[in-house]
Design an enzyme around this catalytic site. Structure first.
Site, short mmCIF file in Angstrom:
data_model
loop_
_atom_site.label_atom_id
_atom_site.label_comp_id
_atom_site.label_asym_id
_atom_site.label_seq_id
_atom_site.Cartn_x
_atom_site.Cartn_y
_atom_site.Cartn_z
N ASP A 249 9.20 3.04 1.03
CA ASP A 249 8.03 3.73 1.58
C ASP A 249 8.10 3.55 3.09
O ASP A 249 7.76 2.50 3.63
CB ASP A 249 6.76 3.11 1.01
CG ASP A 249 5.49 3.75 1.57
OD1 ASP A 249 5.58 4.49 2.58
OD2 ASP A 249 4.41 3.49 1.02
N LYS B 26 3.10 10.74 8.16
CA LYS B 26 2.58 10.40 9.49
C LYS B 26 3.37 11.05 10.62
O LYS B 26 3.14 12.21 10.94
CB LYS B 26 2.47 8.88 9.64
CG LYS B 26 1.48 8.27 8.63
CD LYS B 26 1.13 6.87 8.98
CE LYS B 26 0.23 6.22 7.92
NZ LYS B 26 -1.12 6.77 7.85
N TYR C 16 0.84 -1.20 0.00
CA TYR C 16 0.00 0.00 0.00
C TYR C 16 0.88 1.25 0.00
O TYR C 16 1.68 1.44 0.91
CB TYR C 16 -0.93 0.03 1.22
CG TYR C 16 -1.79 1.27 1.27
CD1 TYR C 16 -2.82 1.44 0.35
CD2 TYR C 16 -1.56 2.28 2.20
CE1 TYR C 16 -3.61 2.59 0.37
CE2 TYR C 16 -2.34 3.42 2.23
CZ TYR C 16 -3.36 3.57 1.31
OH TYR C 16 -4.13 4.71 1.33
#
Length: 447
Positions: free
Chosen positions: A261, A288, A159
Site C-alpha cells: 500500500d 493521493k 490503515y
C-alpha cells in the site's frame, strides 16, 4: 497537581483557539444541522471543532477568519506540491474547459499509466480508480481471485482505507487486541460483514518471528499480505528493511501475493518506497499524489495478475463513473512530472532536518517523546519507549498530542490532531525552521 495544571493549560489553549476562530465555530454549528457531526471526513474532525479553510496557496492556508497557517498536513499527503500549483491548475483548467468526464477513454489516462509503469518496475500494468480505499480493495480482490484462496494478512494498526477488509484491526483497543505476538482480528467499525473479521489475519508489524508463525498457520488459504512500507495511521512507523524482505520471501514460499500500500509512501523515492527498500511486491496500491490533488486511486502490478481485470474478458469486475476521468489524469500527470528525483531528495533532506529539530526540541523542553518517520513523513509521539509498531504507538499520550495540535494551530502551524506531519515541495528550510521554533514554543507553553 500535575493533572490540574494539565487541565488549566488545556482550557487556556482551547480558549485561545475559540477566540481566533469564531467563523469556523459558527460554520461548524450550521454544518451539524445537515452533516452528522458537522464533517464528512472523520480524520478531519477534532475537538472543539475543525477549522473551515478559505484558501490554499503554496505551502500556506487561510481560514475563514483570515488566520494564516503553514500547512504541514497537505491534505494527508495528497498535496505534495502544495496548493494551487500553477502548472497543475493550468492543466486542470484547460481540461475542465473541454469537459470533466466522458464515458470513454482519454489519452491522458494512457500517459499517466505510462508514467507510473516507467517509474515503478514492479508495475507492468495499471488501472485507475477514485481513491486509495478502492485501490486496496481491488488489490485484495486480485490476490484472492488469482490464488483462489480466501484469507488476507494485514498488520495490526495498518490503515488501508474504509472498505470492510481494511477496517479490521486498524485501531483496536489494546484490551481487545489479544496477545502481542498473535493479535486478535478486531473490527474497527460497526456494520462490517461478520465473515470479514474471520478472513483477515492480523500480524504484529516489524516482528519477523511472530509473523512467520502466523503465515505458517494460515499458508494453505493465504491469498495475500498487504502492508504499508511506512505505517501511516499507526503513527508513521517505518518498516525495518529485513521485515519487508522477509515478507517477500515468505509470500513467495507459500504462493501468496505481496501487496504494498503505497498510497502515502509513493513520495519517498522516484519509484516509491519499494525502490527505497529494494523490495518488489506483486501488487501496488496508489493514490493521493498521483492525482495532483484530485480524487484518485490506482492498482498496478504483474501483468498476469492485472490481466484478471482485462475489460475484454474480465474475470474480476472493476469500474467507476469517474475512474480515469480526464481532469484527474491531467492533474496527476502534471504532479508526477513535477516530482523529480531532485525534488524528492530535497524533500527527504528537509524531513531529516525537521525530525532532528523536533526531537531536539522535546529534549530541550524536557518532555518525554520521540519523532518517527522516513523522508518527508513524520509523527510526534509522547512516549519514551521506542515506537516500532501499533502497540507501542498506541500507548503514547494522546491528550498531549491533542494539546500540541491546538497549540500549534494557535501559532499558525497546521498539522494533524494525532501528530502526523508531512512536507511539500514549495517549502524551504525557513518554513521548517519556523515550525521547529514554534514547536519548541508550544511545548514550553504546554508545560
Amino acid at each position: 497537581m500535575a493533572e490540574n495544571r494539565h487541565a488549566v493549560t488545556k482550557a487556556r489553549v482551547e480558549a485561545e483557539y475559540r477566540r481566533r476562530t469564531p467563523g469556523s465555530a459558527a460554520l461548524h454549528e450550521a454544518a451539524k444541522r445537515v452533516i452528522p457531526g458537522g464533517e464528512s471526513r472523520t480524520a478531519a474532525y477534532f475537538s472543539p471543532y475543525p477549522l473551515f479553510m478559505e484558501q490554499g496557496e503554496g505551502c500556506r492556508l487561510t481560514d475563514v477568519d483570515g488566520n494564516r497557517y503553514v500547512d504541514f498536513l497537505n491534505n494527508y499527503t495528497s498535496q505534495i506540491h502544495g496548493h494551487a500549483n500553477p502548472l497543475i491548475t493550468e492543466a486542470v483548467s484547460r481540461q475542465i474547459a473541454k469537459g470533466t468526464a466522458y464515458a470513454s477513454s482519454v489519452e491522458s489516462q494512457l500517459r499517466l499509466a505510462e508514467e507510473i509503469c516507467r517509474r515503478v518496475p514492479s508495475v507492468e500494468l495499471v488501472r485507475f480508480a477514485n481513491s486509495g480505499t478502492e485501490a486496496t480493495m481491488y488489490a485484495i480482490r486480485a490476490a484472492k481471485g488469482f490464488t483462489g484462496r480466501n484469507k488476507i494478512l494485514k498488520m495490526e494498526g495498518g490503515y488501508h482505507g474504509t472498505h470492510d477488509a481494511a477496517l479490521v484491526s486498524f485501531a483496536p483497543s489494546l484490551d481487545l487486541a489479544g496477545e502481542a505476538e498473535s493479535p486478535n482480528s478486531v473490527p474497527s467499525s460497526g456494520g462490517l460483514f461478520k465473515g470479514v473479521v474471520d478472513d483477515i489475519v492480523v500480524a504484529p508489524f516489524n516482528n519477523i518471528e511472530a509473523t512467520a508463525r502466523i503465515i505458517e498457520r494460515h499458508k494453505k488459504d493465504l491469498a495475500g499480505v498487504i502492508v504499508e512500507p511506512v505505517m501511516g495511521g499507526a503513527g508513521t512507523v517505518p518498516a525495518r528493511p529485513e521485515y519487508l524482505r522477509f515478507l517477500r520471501e515468505a509470500t513467495e514460499a507459500c504462493g501468496a501475493m505481496l501487496i504494498f500500500d503505497e498510497v502515502i509512501t509513493f513520495r519517498l523515492a522516484y519509484g516509491g518506497a519499494q525502490e527505497a527498500y529494494d523490495v518488489k511486491p506483486d501488487l501496488t496500491a496508489l493514490g493521493k499524489i498521483i492525482g495532483g490533488g484530485l480524487p484518485v486511486g490506482a492498482l498496478g502490478g504483474r501483468a498476469d495478475l492485472m490481466d484478471l481485470f482485462d475489460s475484454r474478458r474480465p474475470q474480476l469486475y472493476q469500474t467507476g463513473t469517474f475512474s480515469g476521468n480526464p481532469a484527474t489524469m491531467v492533474a496527476g500527470l502534471a504532479s508526477l512530472e513535477l516530482l523529480t528525483t531532485e525534488k524528492i531528495a530535497r524533500l527527504n533532506e528537509l524531513g531529516e532536518h525537521m525530525r532532528r529539530g523536533l526531537g531536539d526540541a522535546l529534549a530541550e523542553v524536557g518532555i518525554e517523546g520521540q519523532v518517527t518517520g522516513m523522508g518527508s513523513l513524520m509523527a510526534v509521539h509522547f512516549i519514551q519507549e521506542p515506537v516500532t509498531d501499533y502497540r507501542s504507538a498506541a500507548r503514547a499520550d494522546k491528550e498531549l498530542a491533542s494539546l500540541l495540535h491546538l497549540s500549534l494551530l494557535n501559532r499558525g502551524i497546521f498539522t494533524s490532531p494525532r501528530g502526523f506531519i508531512c512536507l511539500s515541495t514549495p517549502m524551504e528550510k525557513k518554513e521548517v525552521d519556523e515550525a521547529i521554533r514554534t514547536f519548541t514554543e508550544a511545548l514550553t507553553g504546554m508545560q
